[in-house]
Design a protein around this motif. Sequence first.
Motif, PDB file in Angstrom:
ATOM      1  N   SER A 140      -0.583   2.981   1.134  1.00 14.96           N
ATOM      2  CA  SER A 140      -0.270   3.319   2.483  1.00 14.96           C
ATOM      3  C   SER A 140       1.475   3.513   2.787  1.00 14.96           C
ATOM      4  CB  SER A 140      -0.579   2.047   3.344  1.00 14.96           C
ATOM      5  OG  SER A 140       0.073   0.732   2.818  1.00 14.96           O
ATOM      6  N   SER A 141       2.032   3.169   1.529  1.00 14.43           N
ATOM      7  CA  SER A 141       3.672   3.298   1.472  1.00 14.43           C
ATOM      8  C   SER A 141       4.103   3.790   0.101  1.00 14.43           C
ATOM      9  CB  SER A 141       4.291   2.044   1.944  1.00 14.43           C
ATOM     10  OG  SER A 141       4.116   0.890   0.808  1.00 14.43           O
ATOM     11  N   ARG A 156       5.867  -8.569   2.846  1.00 13.26           N
ATOM     12  CA  ARG A 156       5.879  -8.574   4.070  1.00 13.26           C
ATOM     13  C   ARG A 156       5.974 -10.293   4.398  1.00 13.26           C
ATOM     14  NH1 ARG A 156      -0.378  -7.721   3.142  1.00 13.26           N
ATOM     15  NH2 ARG A 156       0.317  -5.653   3.578  1.00 13.26           N
ATOM     16  N   VAL A 168      -3.774  -4.118   4.192  1.00 13.32           N
ATOM     17  CA  VAL A 168      -2.659  -3.528   4.961  1.00 13.32           C
ATOM     18  C   VAL A 168      -2.594  -4.083   6.148  1.00 13.32           C
ATOM     19  CG1 VAL A 168      -2.136  -1.496   6.137  1.00 13.32           C
ATOM     20  CG2 VAL A 168      -2.942  -1.323   3.685  1.00 13.32           C
ATOM     21  N   GLU A 196      -0.220  -3.579   9.476  1.00 16.55           N
ATOM     22  CA  GLU A 196       0.976  -2.810   9.935  1.00 16.55           C
ATOM     23  C   GLU A 196       2.012  -3.491  10.886  1.00 16.55           C
ATOM     24  OE1 GLU A 196      -0.462   0.874  11.676  1.00 16.55           O
ATOM     25  OE2 GLU A 196      -2.197   0.798  10.626  1.00 16.55           O
ATOM     26  N   ASN A 197       1.670  -4.374  11.584  1.00 16.44           N
ATOM     27  CA  ASN A 197       2.318  -5.297  12.392  1.00 16.44           C
ATOM     28  C   ASN A 197       2.964  -6.567  11.729  1.00 16.44           C
ATOM     29  OD1 ASN A 197       3.984  -6.754  14.476  1.00 16.44           O
ATOM     30  ND2 ASN A 197       2.484  -6.374  15.945  1.00 16.44           N
ATOM     31  N   GLN A 198       3.712  -6.215  10.937  1.00 18.62           N
ATOM     32  CA  GLN A 198       4.167  -7.299  10.082  1.00 18.62           C
ATOM     33  C   GLN A 198       4.952  -8.487  10.679  1.00 18.62           C
ATOM     34  OE1 GLN A 198       6.290  -6.015   6.429  1.00 18.62           O
ATOM     35  NE2 GLN A 198       4.705  -4.507   6.057  1.00 18.62           N
ATOM     36  N   ASN A 223      -3.107  -5.492  13.526  1.00 15.13           N
ATOM     37  CA  ASN A 223      -3.398  -3.896  12.755  1.00 15.13           C
ATOM     38  C   ASN A 223      -3.922  -4.208  11.399  1.00 15.13           C
ATOM     39  OD1 ASN A 223      -2.846  -2.595  15.193  1.00 15.13           O
ATOM     40  ND2 ASN A 223      -0.876  -2.318  14.683  1.00 15.13           N
ATOM     41  N   ILE A 279      -5.523   4.685   8.583  1.00 14.98           N
ATOM     42  CA  ILE A 279      -4.448   4.073   8.853  1.00 14.98           C
ATOM     43  C   ILE A 279      -3.331   5.208   8.633  1.00 14.98           C
ATOM     44  CG2 ILE A 279      -5.167   2.003   8.030  1.00 14.98           C
ATOM     45  CD1 ILE A 279      -3.784   2.615   5.433  1.00 14.98           C
ATOM     46  N   ASN A 280      -3.638   6.524   8.480  1.00 11.46           N
ATOM     47  CA  ASN A 280      -2.676   7.539   8.050  1.00 11.46           C
ATOM     48  C   ASN A 280      -2.416   8.455   9.423  1.00 11.46           C
ATOM     49  OD1 ASN A 280      -1.329   7.652   5.181  1.00 11.46           O
ATOM     50  ND2 ASN A 280      -3.511   7.038   5.046  1.00 11.46           N
TER      51      ASN A 280
END
Length: 506
Positions: free
Chosen positions: A31-32, A43, A114, A116-118, A302, A315-316
């Motif tokens: 994802s990164s 994170r 994953v 997303e909202n860390q 997320n 997720i992309n």
Amino acid sequence: MITPVIMAGGSGSRLWPLSRKLMPKQFLKISSDNTMIQETVLRLAGLNVTAPLCICNEEHRFVVAEQLRAIDALGSIILEPEGRNTAPAIALAALSELSKGNDPIMLVLAADHVIENQTEFRRVVQNSVNLAEHGKLVTFGIVPTHAETGYGYIRAGARIEDSSQDKKHEILNQVQDDGVGVQDDVSVQSEQLNAFAVDAFVEKPDLATAQQYLDSGEYYWNSGMFMFKASRYVEELAKYNPDILNACKLSVGNTSVDLDFIRVDADEFAKCPDDSIDYAVMEPLCQVEGSDSVVVVPLDANWNDIGSFSAIWDINDKDEQGNVHQGDVVSQGSTNNLVIAEQKLVATVGIKDCIVVETKDAVLVAHKDKVQDVKKIVEQIKADDRCEANLHRQVYRPWGNYDSIDFGKRDQVKRITVKPGEKLSIQMHHHRSEHWIVVSGTAKVTNGEDTFLVRENESTYIPIGQIHALENPGILPLELIEVQVGDYLGEDDIVRFEDRYGRTSK
């Protein structure tokens, strides 16, 4: 202070051919630009945490160490002699810390999620510390977004009152009594904790049941993330699964340190039952009448466990046709597809809702509705005793990597990269000879009794049965082509006499 415990086991077979046994998804860049285990550690920035304690198996130890070292986060790494599920793995971590006189709050995380909202993740974790300090076993429940049949669920019960709130109100009242405006003391914050006693852990439901769970608002997805004090986990494991605890105690009681790794007693650990933390501790504890020791804290950040290629598509970012393309991809009249091209140009025409994954040695084509069945392909490949289930064509080693670019009945060609200052083991082969051609850099070669340098565009020959070694003495990567010739070319035809990575032959 929180001690992160990173669970880095698992094979990720549903993401084959990207994920293989020796390089599963947690060590890939999904994802990164960072691998999944690196993202798991990164994170945590901003939380009051120690260096991570990672649990992994023997085969992945150098990958874990290298990837954590690359982000300056190398802590302790405990090696599991063999997989025994999450309950024993967490017990090894807890007992290891307690044996050092520590009793930390352990934040147990999977290395392949994953989030997303860390910011929200860190807020929820920080606000749950007080629960762990007061003896609660916290699990983080994901706020569901749809009726999902691929996850287990947690049913929430009564709300848990946070005793820390009373203390905060006392501080606020004291500040006001002293004549200081509350707004002047920015370090004091009062936030209502959202936490519930766990009524039950529920298995993966069918679609109709999952929809009922979603409609009720009482259920959360089971994330597999936990927080508790080490001593509390050991205390409850002793009640409900003493066999696991005793085996882990004996294993930890006879540890050895090997480079960056902590090895537990393999014979004792082999006797340990195989069980998850849910079955071994959490479920029996939450079934005790009147108990609120197991607490679920909702997390809406997320989250995704990347359990299939559909999750990668989710997720992309998509193009106007709903496609996710990675690599060299050309698409015509195709919609809602995930296409990953690692090595070659991949072209699609008129396909819809499909997964296409191309790697150096395998191609997968699947419908998105059938991605959970990819693991059946892996099982078939294993049954056929094919190496593609375990290895990528490019294989990583602690000294660098090699790429098997061609393979015949009596010959194999590899492209080998050796990192600056690294050295392969002093070894010999019974069944093959080797020709080395240096493409770039300088090689320091031991060939029998002789040691010499081989420079760019030069070569050397290693006869069958000759003791030899390869080293990069320079500051730049060493790249060479190796041509093997013989009647057997397997990686197990290596007799190691000396090795800086602890891999000498027994």
